[in-house]
Design an enzyme around this catalytic site. Sequence first.
Site, short mmCIF file in Angstrom:
data_model
loop_
_atom_site.label_atom_id
_atom_site.label_comp_id
_atom_site.label_asym_id
_atom_site.label_seq_id
_atom_site.Cartn_x
_atom_site.Cartn_y
_atom_site.Cartn_z
N GLU A 151 -69.28 -57.55 4.67
CA GLU A 151 -68.45 -56.99 5.73
C GLU A 151 -67.63 -55.82 5.18
O GLU A 151 -66.87 -55.98 4.21
CB GLU A 151 -67.52 -58.05 6.30
CG GLU A 151 -66.72 -57.57 7.49
CD GLU A 151 -65.89 -58.67 8.13
OE1 GLU A 151 -65.80 -58.70 9.37
OE2 GLU A 151 -65.33 -59.50 7.40
N GLU A 164 -61.91 -68.76 12.64
CA GLU A 164 -62.81 -67.69 13.03
C GLU A 164 -62.66 -66.58 12.02
O GLU A 164 -61.54 -66.13 11.73
CB GLU A 164 -62.52 -67.21 14.45
CG GLU A 164 -62.79 -68.27 15.52
CD GLU A 164 -64.21 -68.79 15.54
OE1 GLU A 164 -65.12 -68.08 15.05
OE2 GLU A 164 -64.43 -69.92 16.02
N CYS A 202 -63.86 -57.88 13.90
CA CYS A 202 -64.79 -58.85 13.31
C CYS A 202 -66.13 -58.83 14.03
O CYS A 202 -67.14 -59.26 13.46
CB CYS A 202 -64.18 -60.25 13.33
SG CYS A 202 -63.67 -60.82 14.96
N LYS A 242 -47.53 -67.49 12.36
CA LYS A 242 -47.33 -66.48 11.32
C LYS A 242 -48.23 -65.30 11.64
O LYS A 242 -49.44 -65.36 11.47
CB LYS A 242 -47.68 -67.01 9.92
CG LYS A 242 -47.16 -66.06 8.82
CD LYS A 242 -47.96 -66.10 7.56
CE LYS A 242 -49.10 -65.13 7.56
NZ LYS A 242 -48.70 -63.70 7.58
#
Length: 482
Positions: A383, A250, A284, A175
């Site tokens: 973040e 992750e 990231c 996906k």
Amino acid sequence: MSEPTTNYVDGEWRDSETGETIEVRNPANPDEVVATYPRSDERDAAAAVDAAVAAEADWRDTPGPERGRILREAGTILAGRKAEITETLVAEEGKARPEAAGEVQRAIDIFHYFAGKASDLAGTRKASSGRDTNLYIRREPVGVAALVTPWNYPIAIPAWKLAPALVAGNTVVLKPASLAPGVAIELARALDEAGLPDGVFNLVTGPGSTVGDEFITSEGTDLVSFTGSSEVGEMVYEQATDEGKRVQTEMGGKNPTLVAESADPAEAADIVASGGFGTTGQSCTACSRAVVHEAVHDEFVAELVDRAESIDVGPGLEHEMGPQVSEAELSSTLEYIDVASNEGATLAAGGGVPDGDAVETGHFVQPTVFTDVEPDMRIAQEEVFGPVVGVIEVADFEEGLAVANDVEYGLSASVVTDDHAEANRFVDAIEAGVAKVNEKTTGLELHVPFGGFKRSSSETWREQGDAGLRFYTIEKTVYDGY
């Protein structure tokens, strides 16, 4: 408007059972619809899983070199379409052309790398304590792999999950992220043309709440690999482990670059700017914290501000830094900029939407630098996922290490220093899965393990290289006394 693109299930291009579609718009010009894709649901996802389960036995029995041949051919097909795929990536995700081209090349390289690994998966032989026993270890595929991938590296991340899964003999359901699925679909096209048997790879577009959940919880899938936010990844991990599946996640990062007293401020600014503003800060592994020794702080800030203000922002085909991928991502970044200012950080560069004809539409934001950032501020802890760097001043190297580690995340970190002892101390003490010396926090080699510590990862399995193959295989020990 382009023609709708369909799902790829059991070797066929299929419409969704829902009949609904998702419009993907150009983030540099949101009035432009780049493509439409199926808004699939659990029925489409279940059909993909059924196809993967049906194809599993034959693919498992396919010799490794033949699996590698197909992957190598698919990589060659991708290479022939690199320019076209690059433009699709820019149009859907917004990256600058050189960044997009580099990502497409990474996918090609990954396919070719793992194709070469296909002949090395037979296992290993060990010495037996008995004269009449052969003792060896086989590595076998786990089964059906469910892959859920993000929008920020929409071809590289699917490739680095998909290639080792296929080469190891697993079948796959994927996906891709709904914001930029087009380049992942190019992987399906290339594999189909390379002769991949029906059902071995299946791709379904649609919401994570329907397609992703079905892949993760289905009785037909055996292992799950997810890349995305920590909040979603932690839910994925809980879902998958509750079902007894092998899982790797992750997730996010709050990546520091520690600038030591011995560092050259201009070199350090180059490293931080590249790591923090490259890919519009939407990595990231992006550098979002510069932890700087007080002796070089002022000069470093002046250099970093100069670099931020010199970046050419605009549509990715012609400019150095492209837009954020969506209005929601832009709004989130601008909200964090307001939060930082309200908490007392000093805005040194950027902080808003740029001016000019090239950026009058689109989700553009200025490369932004904050100084006077305290380690406990939200801008230093959470973040942002945009081109925003907070500068934290420290009195010495040990304080810098403590500040660098004082977050929930631990994905990538770097140090800029001319002192070899400091470099070694940093590598030993930093709480991150990737540690770099005199390099930016972004940028990864494809043949070494990648993963994080703390909330950046499930800390179960690593990706890429031999570590990636280990996730997609399981060991069987054989005692042969025949």
